[in-house]
Scaffold this active site. Sequence first.
Site, PDB file in Angstrom:
ATOM      1  N   GLY A 260       0.815  -1.213   0.000  1.00 35.24           N
ATOM      2  CA  GLY A 260       0.000   0.000   0.000  1.00 35.24           C
ATOM      3  C   GLY A 260       0.835   1.243   0.000  1.00 35.24           C
ATOM      4  O   GLY A 260       2.028   1.219   0.269  1.00 35.24           O
TER       5      GLY A 260
ATOM      6  N   SER B 111      -0.652   7.822   3.305  1.00 34.26           N
ATOM      7  CA  SER B 111      -0.413   9.249   3.209  1.00 34.26           C
ATOM      8  C   SER B 111       1.014   9.608   3.605  1.00 34.26           C
ATOM      9  O   SER B 111       1.508  10.669   3.253  1.00 34.26           O
ATOM     10  CB  SER B 111      -1.416   9.972   4.087  1.00 34.26           C
ATOM     11  OG  SER B 111      -1.801   9.165   5.161  1.00 34.26           O
TER      12      SER B 111
ATOM     13  N   ALA C 134       4.171   1.172   2.102  1.00 36.63           N
ATOM     14  CA  ALA C 134       4.226   0.036   3.029  1.00 36.63           C
ATOM     15  C   ALA C 134       4.565  -1.213   2.221  1.00 36.63           C
ATOM     16  O   ALA C 134       3.957  -1.463   1.183  1.00 36.63           O
ATOM     17  CB  ALA C 134       2.881  -0.119   3.735  1.00 36.63           C
TER      18      ALA C 134
ATOM     19  N   ASP D 114      -4.211   9.171  14.632  1.00 35.08           N
ATOM     20  CA  ASP D 114      -4.646   8.695  13.309  1.00 35.08           C
ATOM     21  C   ASP D 114      -5.494   7.424  13.460  1.00 35.08           C
ATOM     22  O   ASP D 114      -5.293   6.451  12.734  1.00 35.08           O
ATOM     23  CB  ASP D 114      -3.411   8.444  12.422  1.00 35.08           C
ATOM     24  CG  ASP D 114      -3.766   8.433  10.941  1.00 35.08           C
ATOM     25  OD1 ASP D 114      -4.860   8.903  10.578  1.00 35.08           O
ATOM     26  OD2 ASP D 114      -2.953   7.941  10.140  1.00 35.08           O
TER      27      ASP D 114
END
Length: 467
Positions: free
Chosen positions: A11, A14, A18, A128
Site C-alpha cells: 500500500g 499518506s 508500506a 490517526d
Amino acid sequence: MEKYEKVKKIGEGSFGKAFLVKSKEDGRQFVIKEIGISRMSNKERQESRKEVAVLANMSHPNIVQYKESFEESGCLYIVMDYCEGGDLFKKINSQKGVLFPEEQILDWLVQICLALKHVHDRKILHRDIKSQNIFLTKDGTVQLGDFGIARVLNSTVELARTCIGTPYYLSPEICENKPYNNKSDIWALGCVLYEMCTLKHAFEAGNMKNLVLKIIRGSYPPVSIHYSQDLRCLLGQLFRRNPRERPSVSSILDKPFLSRRIHKFLTPQLIAQEFSHAALHKPPKVCVAHGPPAKRPAPGPAPVSPAQKITKPAAKYGVPLTGRRPSDAVHRLSDAGKKRAERKPLAKPKQEAARKKRLELMEKERKQREQIFLLKAAQMRRFEKEKLNRINRAREQGWRNVLSSSGGSSPERKFYGGGGMMAPPPAQVPSHAPAQPANRYDHFLSALDQLAKPQEGVKGAGDVAAR
Ligand code: ADP
Ligand code: MG
C-alpha cells in the site's frame, strides 16, 4: 534494508509506502513503512527519531508490535509485525452490507480501547485512529497500528493528509483549529465504532466543506435499533461535540457491558499491570499533548512539539466557525450562539460602526476562504480525474487481454465486428470489410467512460467511491 527481502508493496499511505517483507534471518514476514524524511527540517527529523523511540517502547497484545527502525538514503524505515487478517476497513467493506453481530463489535471495541488506554496512559496520542489503522491478526485479534507515526510526521504532510487521506475522522475541535487532545482520539474511536455498527462513515459529504459542516454540527444518521441501548448510548457520548464531555478511554472500559469482556483479551497479570497503572495516574484530562515521555508520564501537560501544527479544515474549506458570524448557518444552529446574541445589549452608534467594519472584514476573509476552497476543490477534482484515468487504463488493459485471448471466434468480436459501437450488425457487414483493430475496443471504452464519469462535487477521499 539488506536484512529484509521485499515481497510486495502492500500500500501507499499518506506518509509513504508500506511493503510486505521477509526477514533473511528467519524467514518471518514483517511490514516495513518507508517514509521520506529528506525534506524534513533537522528539528523535525530529531523529533521523528524521538517518536520512533517511543514506539519502540510500546508492547501490548492489541498494538501492532514494532520491531526496529533505521534510516537509509533519505528514508526512515519502520519495521513492524505483519497482520495477516488485513485491516478493519477492508473487513467492513467485505461485509457487503451485512451488519456485524453486536458481540463481534463489542469484542473489537474492547480490544481497541485496551490498546488506546495503553497509549493514553502514557500521555501519548494516536492521532490517526481509523479503520484502516486497525488490523486483524491471523487468529482474529485486533491490533491498533500506525500510532505515533502520524504525530511524528504531522507538520510536513498534514495538508496532503487532509486533502488526499481520510478526513472522516476529523473531530469538531480540529475543524475549529483547536488543539488535538486525547478526546480527539476518542472522537475518532467513535467514528470507528459507528463504522462497525453501520458499515458506513458517520460523517460523509460530497465535498470537504459539507463534511466539515456536518462534523461541526455533529449530525449523523442514527444507528440501527437492532443494537443495544448501551452501545448506542456510548456512541452518543463519543460523539459529544465538547471534547471535555466525551468519556476517557478508561471510563469507557469501566462500563460494565465492556469491562466484563476484558478478561478474554488480557491475562490476569496484564490486567493487573494495565489497570493498576490507571489507579496511579488518573485518566488524563484533556491535555494539549505531546512531548512524549518514553516510560511513565510526568504530571501536567508536556510541551508542545514543533511537529504540532494543526491544519485549519474549517477555515481552509471556507466553513465558518460557530459563533463567529451572526448571519451564518452554523451560528443559527448553535444554541449557545443564540443565547449569547440574546443577552447582548443594544449597540451604540460608534460600536455599531466598528461592528460593521468587523463584519466587512469577516466577509472579505470569508470570500478569500471561499476562493481557497474553490482552488482546493479544483485540485481534488483533478486528483479524482487522474485516479479515474488510471482505473480506465487498467480496465482497458484488462479488456485487451480478454479480447485478445478470446481470438477471432470470440462472441464479442462476432457480435460487434470490428467497428465498435457504430458498427452495423454482423449481417450487414460486408464480408470484404477490412478489420479495424484500432477501434475494436471503442464500445467498451465508451461504456467504461460512461461508468467512470467524474461525479459531481468533490470527493473527500478515494474511499468515498469505494463504499
Ligand atoms: P495509511 O496512511 O492509509 O494508514 P499505511 O501506509 O499505513 O497507509 O498502509 C498502507 C496499506 O498497508 C494499508 O492497506 C494497510 O492496511 C496495510 N498495512 C499497514 N500496516 C500493516 C500491517 N502491520 N500489517 C498488515 N497490513 C498493513
Ligand atoms: Mg496506516
